[in-house]
Motif scaffolding. Structure first.
Motif, mmCIF file in Angstrom:
data_model
loop_
_atom_site.group_PDB
_atom_site.id
_atom_site.type_symbol
_atom_site.label_atom_id
_atom_site.label_comp_id
_atom_site.label_asym_id
_atom_site.label_seq_id
_atom_site.Cartn_x
_atom_site.Cartn_y
_atom_site.Cartn_z
ATOM 1 N N VAL A 123 0.858 -1.188 0.000
ATOM 2 C CA VAL A 123 0.000 0.000 0.000
ATOM 3 C C VAL A 123 0.899 1.244 0.000
ATOM 4 O O VAL A 123 1.778 1.359 0.858
ATOM 5 N N PRO A 124 0.705 2.157 -0.973
ATOM 6 C CA PRO A 124 1.592 3.322 -1.064
ATOM 7 C C PRO A 124 1.605 4.121 0.239
ATOM 8 O O PRO A 124 0.551 4.400 0.815
ATOM 9 N N ARG A 125 2.821 4.480 0.670
ATOM 10 C CA ARG A 125 2.996 5.186 1.941
ATOM 11 C C ARG A 125 2.279 6.536 1.986
ATOM 12 O O ARG A 125 1.786 6.973 3.018
ATOM 13 N N ASP A 126 2.266 7.219 0.814
ATOM 14 C CA ASP A 126 1.752 8.588 0.828
ATOM 15 C C ASP A 126 0.270 8.643 1.207
ATOM 16 O O ASP A 126 -0.197 9.644 1.741
ATOM 17 N N LEU A 127 -0.460 7.539 0.946
ATOM 18 C CA LEU A 127 -1.865 7.498 1.356
ATOM 19 C C LEU A 127 -1.976 7.696 2.870
ATOM 20 O O LEU A 127 -2.807 8.438 3.362
ATOM 21 N N TYR A 128 -1.088 6.979 3.594
ATOM 22 C CA TYR A 128 -1.126 7.089 5.052
ATOM 23 C C TYR A 128 -0.679 8.476 5.493
ATOM 24 O O TYR A 128 -1.206 9.053 6.430
ATOM 25 N N GLU A 129 0.342 8.992 4.774
ATOM 26 C CA GLU A 129 0.883 10.293 5.190
ATOM 27 C C GLU A 129 -0.172 11.385 5.094
ATOM 28 O O GLU A 129 -0.369 12.168 6.022
ATOM 29 N N SER A 130 -0.907 11.376 3.979
ATOM 30 C CA SER A 130 -1.927 12.423 3.853
ATOM 31 C C SER A 130 -3.061 12.188 4.850
ATOM 32 O O SER A 130 -3.637 13.142 5.382
ATOM 33 N N ALA A 131 -3.351 10.899 5.136
ATOM 34 C CA ALA A 131 -4.394 10.608 6.128
ATOM 35 C C ALA A 131 -3.972 11.115 7.508
ATOM 36 O O ALA A 131 -4.771 11.665 8.260
ATOM 37 N N THR A 132 -2.686 10.926 7.828
ATOM 38 C CA THR A 132 -2.187 11.402 9.117
ATOM 39 C C THR A 132 -2.305 12.926 9.194
ATOM 40 O O THR A 132 -2.677 13.483 10.219
ATOM 41 N N LEU A 133 -1.998 13.569 8.068
ATOM 42 C CA LEU A 133 -2.128 15.032 8.039
ATOM 43 C C LEU A 133 -3.578 15.444 8.281
ATOM 44 O O LEU A 133 -3.850 16.442 8.944
ATOM 45 N N ASP A 134 -4.522 14.625 7.739
ATOM 46 C CA ASP A 134 -5.939 14.924 7.957
ATOM 47 C C ASP A 134 -6.401 14.550 9.353
ATOM 48 O O ASP A 134 -7.592 14.690 9.661
ATOM 49 N N GLY A 135 -5.514 13.984 10.151
ATOM 50 C CA GLY A 135 -5.853 13.665 11.532
ATOM 51 C C GLY A 135 -6.582 12.351 11.721
ATOM 52 O O GLY A 135 -7.282 12.173 12.719
ATOM 53 N N ALA A 136 -6.411 11.408 10.776
ATOM 54 C CA ALA A 136 -7.073 10.107 10.930
ATOM 55 C C ALA A 136 -6.351 9.275 11.986
ATOM 56 O O ALA A 136 -5.119 9.268 12.041
ATOM 57 N N THR A 137 -7.107 8.583 12.853
ATOM 58 C CA THR A 137 -6.492 7.726 13.863
ATOM 59 C C THR A 137 -6.009 6.437 13.213
ATOM 60 O O THR A 137 -6.337 6.146 12.061
ATOM 61 N N GLY A 138 -5.244 5.694 13.996
ATOM 62 C CA GLY A 138 -4.730 4.429 13.480
ATOM 63 C C GLY A 138 -5.846 3.502 13.024
ATOM 64 O O GLY A 138 -5.770 2.867 11.978
ATOM 65 N N LEU A 139 -6.900 3.439 13.826
ATOM 66 C CA LEU A 139 -7.996 2.537 13.498
ATOM 67 C C LEU A 139 -8.704 2.980 12.221
ATOM 68 O O LEU A 139 -9.088 2.162 11.377
ATOM 69 N N GLN A 140 -8.862 4.303 12.084
ATOM 70 C CA GLN A 140 -9.493 4.826 10.871
ATOM 71 C C GLN A 140 -8.642 4.513 9.646
ATOM 72 O O GLN A 140 -9.153 4.148 8.587
ATOM 73 N N GLN A 141 -7.332 4.624 9.813
ATOM 74 C CA GLN A 141 -6.454 4.284 8.684
ATOM 75 C C GLN A 141 -6.616 2.824 8.301
ATOM 76 O O GLN A 141 -6.606 2.474 7.125
ATOM 77 N N LEU A 142 -6.775 1.983 9.328
ATOM 78 C CA LEU A 142 -6.932 0.546 9.050
ATOM 79 C C LEU A 142 -8.201 0.281 8.253
ATOM 80 O O LEU A 142 -8.188 -0.404 7.230
ATOM 81 N N THR A 143 -9.332 0.875 8.729
ATOM 82 C CA THR A 143 -10.601 0.540 8.072
ATOM 83 C C THR A 143 -10.804 1.298 6.760
ATOM 84 O O THR A 143 -11.442 0.797 5.848
ATOM 85 N N ARG A 144 -10.248 2.529 6.661
ATOM 86 C CA ARG A 144 -10.540 3.322 5.464
ATOM 87 C C ARG A 144 -9.494 3.175 4.365
ATOM 88 O O ARG A 144 -9.808 3.349 3.192
ATOM 89 N N ILE A 145 -8.248 2.900 4.760
ATOM 90 C CA ILE A 145 -7.216 2.778 3.720
ATOM 91 C C ILE A 145 -6.794 1.322 3.542
ATOM 92 O O ILE A 145 -6.925 0.737 2.476
ATOM 93 N N THR A 146 -6.291 0.737 4.657
ATOM 94 C CA THR A 146 -5.660 -0.566 4.527
ATOM 95 C C THR A 146 -6.637 -1.622 4.015
ATOM 96 O O THR A 146 -6.356 -2.316 3.023
ATOM 97 N N ILE A 147 -7.771 -1.767 4.680
ATOM 98 C CA ILE A 147 -8.673 -2.866 4.320
ATOM 99 C C ILE A 147 -9.142 -2.769 2.867
ATOM 100 O O ILE A 147 -9.055 -3.763 2.137
ATOM 101 N N PRO A 148 -9.604 -1.599 2.398
ATOM 102 C CA PRO A 148 -9.976 -1.546 0.977
ATOM 103 C C PRO A 148 -8.798 -1.830 0.056
ATOM 104 O O PRO A 148 -8.974 -2.492 -0.975
ATOM 105 N N MET A 149 -7.616 -1.367 0.421
ATOM 106 C CA MET A 149 -6.467 -1.544 -0.474
ATOM 107 C C MET A 149 -6.028 -3.004 -0.567
ATOM 108 O O MET A 149 -5.502 -3.427 -1.585
ATOM 109 N N ILE A 150 -6.156 -3.745 0.504
ATOM 110 C CA ILE A 150 -5.686 -5.141 0.447
ATOM 111 C C ILE A 150 -6.857 -6.114 0.295
ATOM 112 O O ILE A 150 -6.758 -7.282 0.630
#
Lengths: 303, 268, 416
Positions: A185-212
Motif C-alpha cells: 500500500v503506497p505510503r503517501d496514502l497514510y501520510e496524507s491521512a495522518t495530516l488529515d488527523g485520521a487515527t490508526g484505526l481509521q487508517q486501518l478501516t478506510r485505507i488498509t482494508i480496501p487496499m488489500i
C-alpha cells in the motif's frame, strides 16, 4: 522485436505461465479424482479384492447417517468459532506490525512459531491447559470461584477449546500474509491521512482494508477451505487415539475429516464409503467457500 | 495506541506463540521420558538426548533428504506461482476467470483420500520409495497461485507494466524486471509458508517412502514416538532438532520482507 | 511403456523363476525388510541370525502404531510397497486374517509343526476364518493382571499383600464390591476407565462378540450384557476416574495417583514404571478377577507381495521361537506367547522391584495359560471401541445406561 513475434508473445505467454500447474495437475491430480469418484460407487473395502458396484448406495447411506450430519454441524460450528476471531486478530496484528518498529524480524519470527511447533508438543500443552482434573484453565476457574469445566465432554466447550488451538496456530500465519499485502500500500496514502488527523484505526478501516481487499478475499476463502477440512486439532484434542477419531465418546467434536478418516482407515477400511464422503465434503467446501467469497465482496460494495 | 502498548501487545503475542516451543526445549533437556507437570526450566540433559536421537534413528540422512525436498519444492512453487499469479492478475487471455476458479477449486478436494490412488499411480510409474514421488507432485500448488494472483492484483501498478510495454519489453522481460521486484515481500512469505508445509508434510511421505535411507525428517521422527511407552524427552528432542532449519530459513526470508518495503517505498 | 513390458513379462514367465527373483540362489544375498511399530527388541537378534545365515540382510522399518497399520493397509490394498514381514497388532489382526489372500499361507511354508509351540488362542488369532491359512505367527501376548496402589489400599483399610488382594476378587462382581468398600473410605477413583474392565470380562468368556459364523452376538450373548451391567454398576458407584487411555491426562493420573487399580497387561508395567517414577514401591501386582486374560500382543505376517517368502518365513519362525521370545522378554518385558517358557525359571523367577518385587513373570504366566481360546470375528476391535464409547457416555453423564446400550447396538449393527 518483430511485430509478429510481439503479438505471439502477448497471446501465448499467459498460457505458458499457467501451464506448469495444469501439467502437474493432469499428471497427478486428475487420476486420483476420477478414481475416488469411481470408487465411491462401489462397496469397496481396502483389503478385499471384490468390489461390487452399488450405484449411489454409499451416498444414500451417508445422507441417512445422523453421525454425518453431526460431523457437518460440528465442522461448521468450529469453523465459525475459529475463523472469524482468527482473521480479525490477524488483521489487527499485521496493522500493529506495519509501522517502523524495533525488532521487526523478531516479532515476525515469533508469530510463525506456532507453525513450527511439533504436534506432540501442541497436544501436550493444550491438554495441560484444557485438562479436566489438572488443567491450568480449570485451576484458574476454580480459584476464581467458578466451577471446573469438563472441556472435552461438552459440545460447546470442546468446540471452544479446539477453536482456541486453531486460532493459536494460524493467526500469526495469516497476519504475515496481511503484512506482506500491507507493504504494497503506497505510503503517501497514510501520510496524507495522518495530516488529515485520521487515527490508526481509521487508517486501518478506510485505507488498509480496501487496499488489500484481494488478499482479504484470499485469506477468507483459504481459511474456509482449510477450516472445513480441519483434522489435526480435534484429533489431538481427543488424545490422538480412537476417541480422537470419533471426536469424543458422544462424537461431540467429530469433524467431517475425522468422519472420513474413521471410515477409510479405522472402521473397516471402507474406501468406497469414505470416497463418497470425500465427494460430499467437496460439495460442502465449494458451497462454503463460494458463499464466503460473495459475503466478503458484499461487505466491500456496501461500505 | 501508544508505542509502548504496541510493543507490549506484540510481545505478549510472541510469548504465547513461543511457549509450546519453549516447553519442548524444557522436556528435551530433561532426564525422564515422562512429562513432569511442574517443570518450567530447562534441565541439563539436552546433549544426552541429542546423542540418543542420533543413535536411535538415521537423523542426519533424514535432515539432508528434507532439506533437498523442501528447497526444491519451495524454489519451484515460488517461481511458478509468481508466473501464474502475474498472468492471472495482469495479463489478458481467454478463459482467465474459469482457469483461476478451477485452480482454486482443486484446493477444495479433501486430501486424505487422494493418497491411495496417488500411490497406485506412483507404483505404476515405479516412483515409489524415491524422493521424486514427494517432490514432483508438489512443484506447483493452487494455494501459491491463488496467493500470488491476489497479491499482484493489488500490488502491481498497471502503469508500470504499460510503461514497460511502451519500451517494447517482452512479457518475459517484464516479469523479470518489473513483476519480480514488486512480488518480493509476498514471494518471501510464500517461500516461508511453502518451506514450512513441505518440511512438516508427514502423511504422504510416510506412505510412499519405505526405505530408511529415503525418509524425510517427519517420517523419521515418528519412529521416536513409536512403542507402548512414549519417550517424550527423546521425541521432543527430535522435534526441536528438526525445527532448527526452519528457524534459519525464516530468519533469512524474514529479512526479505523488509527488503520488500524498500522496494515498495521507491515504487510507491 | 506397456508394449515393452509385456514381452519382458512373458519372457519372465517362460524362463525359470530364478531369473526373475522369486527364489534367490543359495549364495545370493537376500535382503529382508521387516515393518514394526516400535522397538520389538529384535535388533540384537538380527546379528545372531546373520551369523548363521550369511546370505541374509535385514532392514528394520519402524513407524508409529496407528501410522504403521494404516500404511500396511494402504500397501496391501495397492499390492505394492509392503515389507517382506509386517507386524500386526491384535487390535487389527482379525481384519487382516479375514483377507488371507493378501498373505503367504504360513501353513504352506511349513508352519504346521509349530502349533504346539504357541498358546492355542494365540495360534488361533493368526488363522483365517476357515482355519485353512495361517496369516501370522505370534510374538508377545499381553498376559493380564491387576495393578494396584498399596498405599491407597492401606488408607482404605483394605489388605495390601498381593496374595490377600488377589483373594479379594475371584470374580468381577467381587472386584466391584471391593471398589464400593474403597469408595466409602477414599476420594480417589477405583479404576481409570470402565472400557478396559469391560473388555477383560468379555474376553474371559467362551464366546466374545461374534459367533463362529461371524454373526455379531453383542445383543444375544448374555456374557456381554452381564459385563456391561457390571461395568455400569461400577460407574454408578462413582468408581471410574473417567479417563481416556493414552491421553496426557491419563498419563498424568498415574503420577498423581488419582486411581487405585488398573487392568494390567504385561507391557503396562513398563508404562507405569516410566510414567510414575515417584511412585516406586506404591504399585503392586495381583491376579486379575476371573483368573485369566490377555490384552495386546502382535503377530508377524508375510504379505503376498514379498518376493522371498521362504527366507522370510525362516526368519519369523526363528524370531518367534521360544528361545528368542525369552531373550526379548528379558530385554524389553514383552511377554512370550510360548507356553513352554511359563515353567522356565527365566520367566517365573522374573520380578520387578518397582512393584515391590512382585513376581510378575509367574503372575502373567498363570494368567496367559488360563486364557480360553475365543473366536475373534472380523471387526472385534471396532465393536469394543463402540462399546467403550458407550460406557464413556455413561461415565460423563451424557447418557443414561439404557440409551447408551441402545446406541451401542445400533452402532454395532452398522459394522459390516
Amino acid at each position: 522485436m518483430s511485430d509478429r513475434l510481439y503479438r505471439w508473445d502477448l497471446r501465448a505467454s499467459p498460457y505458458l505461465y499457467i501451464a506448469p500447474f495444469f501439467v502437474l495437475f493432469a499428471a497427478f491430480g486428475v487420476f486420483p479424482l476420477l478414481y475416488t469418484a469411481w470408487v465411491s460407487l462401489h462397496d469397496w473395502t481396502l483389503l478385499s479384492d471384490e468390489h461390487p458396484f452399488v450405484g449411489v448406495a454409499n451416498y444414500r447411506e451417508l445422507f441417512g447417517d445422523p453421525y454425518f450430519w453431526n460431523a457437518l454441524g460440528n465442522t461448521l460450528s468450529i469453523l465459525v468459532l475459529s475463523t472469524v476471531p482468527q482473521l480479525l486478530f490477524a488483521l489487527l496484528l499485521a496493522h500493529l506490525l506495519n509501522r517502523p518498529l524495533r525488532g521487526q524480524t523478531f516479532f515476525r519470527l515469533g508469530l510463525l512459531l506456532p507453525n513450527v511447533t511439533s504436534v506432540v508438543a501442541v497436544a501436550v500443552i493444550f491438554s495441560q491447559l484444557f485438562g479436566r482434573d489438572f488443567g491450568l484453565i480449570n485451576a484458574i476457574l476454580e480459584s476464581l470461584g467458578a466451577g471446573r469445566i469438563d472441556w472435552q465432554n461438552g459440545t460447546a466447550s470442546s468446540h471452544v477449546a479446539i477453536a482456541t488451538m486453531i486460532i493459536w496456530q494460524w493467526t500469526g500465519y495469516n497476519s504475515l500474509i496481511y503484512l506482506a499485502a500491507m507493504k504494497a500500500v503506497p505510503r503517501d496514502l497514510y501520510e496524507s491521512a495522518t495530516l488529515d488527523g485520521a487515527t490508526g484505526l481509521q487508517q486501518l478501516t478506510r485505507i488498509t482494508i480496501p487496499m488489500i481487499r484481494p488478499t482479504i478475499i484470499f485469506t477468507v476463502v483459504v481459511s474456509t477451505i482449510y477450516g472445513l477440512q480441519v483434522f489435526a486439532q480435534p484429533q489431538l484434542f481427543g488424545g490422538g487415539g480412537p476417541t480422537g477419531i470419533t471426536g469424543g465418546n458422544d462424537r461431540q467434536f467429530q469433524t467431517l475429516s475425522l468422519y472420513l478418516y474413521e471410515h477409510a482407515f479405522t472402521n473397516g477400511f471402507q474406501f468406497g464409503y469414505a470416497s463418497a464422503t470425500a465427494w460430499v465434503m467437496f460439495a460442502v467446501i465449494v458451497l462454503g467457500a463460494g458463499l464466503n467469497y460473495l459475503f466478503v465482496r458484499k461487505i466491500r460494495s456496501t461500505s | 495506541m501508544t508505542r509502548r502498548l504496541v510493543y507490549l501487545s506484540l510481545t505478549a503475542v510472541v510469548f504465547f506463540s513461543a511457549f509450546p516451543l519453549y516447553f519442548s526445549v524444557v522436556v528435551a533437556s530433561s532426564d525422564t521420558s515422562a512429562l513432569s507437570d511442574a517443570r518450567l526450566l530447562p534441565g541439563a540433559h539436552l546433549w544426552d538426548n541429542v546423542v540418543r536421537v542420533f543413535d536411535t534413528v538415521p537423523f542426519g540422512t533424514a535432515m539432508l533428504n528434507s532439506v533437498l525436498v523442501s528447497l526444491s519444492i519451495t524454489a519451484s512453487v515460488v517461481l511458478f506461482s509468481t508466473l501464474a499469479g502475474f498472468a492471472f492478475a495482469r495479463l489478458r487471455f481467454r478463459g482467465r476467470t474459469a482457469f483461476l476458479v478451477f485452480i482454486v477449486g482443486t484446493m477444495m478436494v479433501p486430501t486424505q483420500l487422494g493418497i491411495i490412488p496417488l500411490y497406485i499411480l506412483m507404483a505404476k510409474i515405479e516412483w515409489t520409495d524415491s524422493l521424486r514421488a514427494v517432490v514432483v507432485p508438489a512443484l506447483v500448488n493452487a494455494f501459491g497461485v491463488f496467493f500470488m494472483t491476489q497479491y499482484l492484483s493489488e500490488a502491481l501498478p498497471k502503469e508500470l507494466l504499460e510503461a514497460g510495454r511502451m519500451d517494447g519489453c517482452s512479457t518475459q522481460r517484464l516479469f523479470w524486471h518489473v513483476v519480480l521486484p514488486v512480488a518480493r515481500p509476498a514471494a518471501s512469505v510464500l517461500g516461508m509458508l511453502t518451506f514450512l508445509a513441505a518440511w512438516n508434510d508427514y502423511f504422504w511421505p510416510l506412505v510412499v517412502l519405505s526405505s530408511p535411507e529415503n525418509h524425510t525428517v517427519q517420517v523419521t521422527l515418528s519412529q521416536l514416538r513409536s512403542g507402548y511407552v512414549t519417550d517424550y524427552a527423546l521425541s521432543l528432542t527430535g522435534t526441536v532438532l528438526a525445527t532448527l532449519p526452519l528457524l534459519v530459513v525464516f530468519g533469512l526470508l524474514g529479512k526479505q520482507i523488509i527488503g520488500g518495503i524498500m522496494q515498495g517505498a521507491v515504487k510507491g | 511403456m506397456r508394449r515393452v513390458l509385456a514381452p519382458l513379462l512373458a519372457l519372465c514367465l517362460l524362463t525359470s523363476a530364478a531369473a526373475c527373483g522369486s527364489e534367490a540362489a543359495k549364495d545370493e544375498k537376500v535382503k529382508l525388510t521387516i515393518g514394526l511399530f516400535g522397538d520389538f527388541g529384535f535388533k540384537p537378534l538380527y546379528d545372531e541370525y546373520k551369523a548363521t545365515h550369511p546370505n541374509i540382510q535385514i532392514e528394520e522399518r519402524v513407524s508409529e502404531y496407528a501410522a504403521h497399520h494404516q500404511n500396511v493397509t494402504a500397501h496391501l490394498a495397492t499390492n505394492t510397497g509392503a515389507s517382506d514381514i509386517e507386524a500386526i497388532e491384535v487390535g487389527y489382526i482379525s481384519q487382516f486374517t479375514a483377507q488371507p489372500g493378501k498373505f503367504h499361507n504360513l501353513l504352506d511354508l511349513g508352519a504346521g509343526n509349530l502349533e504346539g509351540k504357541f498358546l492355542p488362542w494365540k495360534w488361533q488369532q493368526g488363522l483365517s476364518g476357515d482355519g485353512k491359512s495361517l496369516v501370522g505367527l505370534g510374538t508377545d501376548v499381553g498376559g493380564m493382571a491387576m495393578c494396584y496402589r498399596n498405599d491407597l489400599f492401606a488408607q482404605a483399610g483394605l489388605p495390601t499383600d498381593r496374595d490377600a488382594v488377589s483373594k479379594l476378587w475371584p470374580t468381577w462382581a467381587d472386584y466391584v464390591k471391593v471398589g464400593k468398600e474403597f469408595k466409602a473410605k477414599r476420594p480417589e477413583a477405583f479404576f481409570e476407565s470402565s472400557g478396559n474392565m469391560f473388555r477383560a470380562m468379555v474376553e474371559q468368556g467362551s464366546q466374545g462378540v461374534y459367533d463362529k459364523q461371524n454373526n455379531l452376538v453383542v445383543d444375544s450373548n448374555p456374557g456381554v450384557r452381564a459385563a456391561w451391567d457390571t461395568s455400569v454398576d461400577a460407574i454408578n458407584a462413582g468408581m471410574s476416574a473417567k479417563l481416556t487411555a493414552w491421553t496426557p491426562e491419563w498419563t498424568a493420573a498415574f503420577e498423581k495417583g488419582s486411581f487405585a487399580t488398573i487392568v494390567c497387561p504385561a507391557w503396562m508395567t513398563s508404562y507405569i514404571q516410566t510414567n510414575a517414577k515417584n511412585a516406586s514401591g506404591k504399585w503392586d501386582v495381583a491376579a486379575v478377577p476371573g483368573g485369566a486374560g490377555s490384552m495386546g500382543g502382535t503377530h508377524l505376517t508375510l504379505p503376498k507381495q514379498g518376493r522371498h517368502p521362504k527366507e522370510a518365513y525362516e526368519l519369523i519362525s526363528w524370531l518367534t521361537a521360544p528361545a528368542q521370545q525369552a531373550k526379548v522378554f528379558k530385554a524389553t518385558g514383552n511377554f512370550p506367547s510360548a507356553p513352554e517358557l511359563y515353567s522356565s525359571p527365566d520367566i517365573t523367577g522374573f520380578t520387578k522391584d518397582f512393584f515391590n518385587n512382585a513376581p510378575i513373570g509367574r503372575i502373567f504366566s498363570d494368567s496367559a495359560k488360563a486364557v480360553k481360546p475365543q473366536y475373534m470375528g472380523p471387526r472385534t476391535g471396532d465393536v469394543f471401541t463402540a462399546i467403550g464409547s458407550g460406557l464413556g457416555r455413561i461415565e460423563n453423564g451424557q447418557q443414561k445406561p439404557d440409551e447408551a446400550w441402545k446406541q451401542v447396538l445400533s452402532d454395532v449393527a452398522k459394522l459390516k
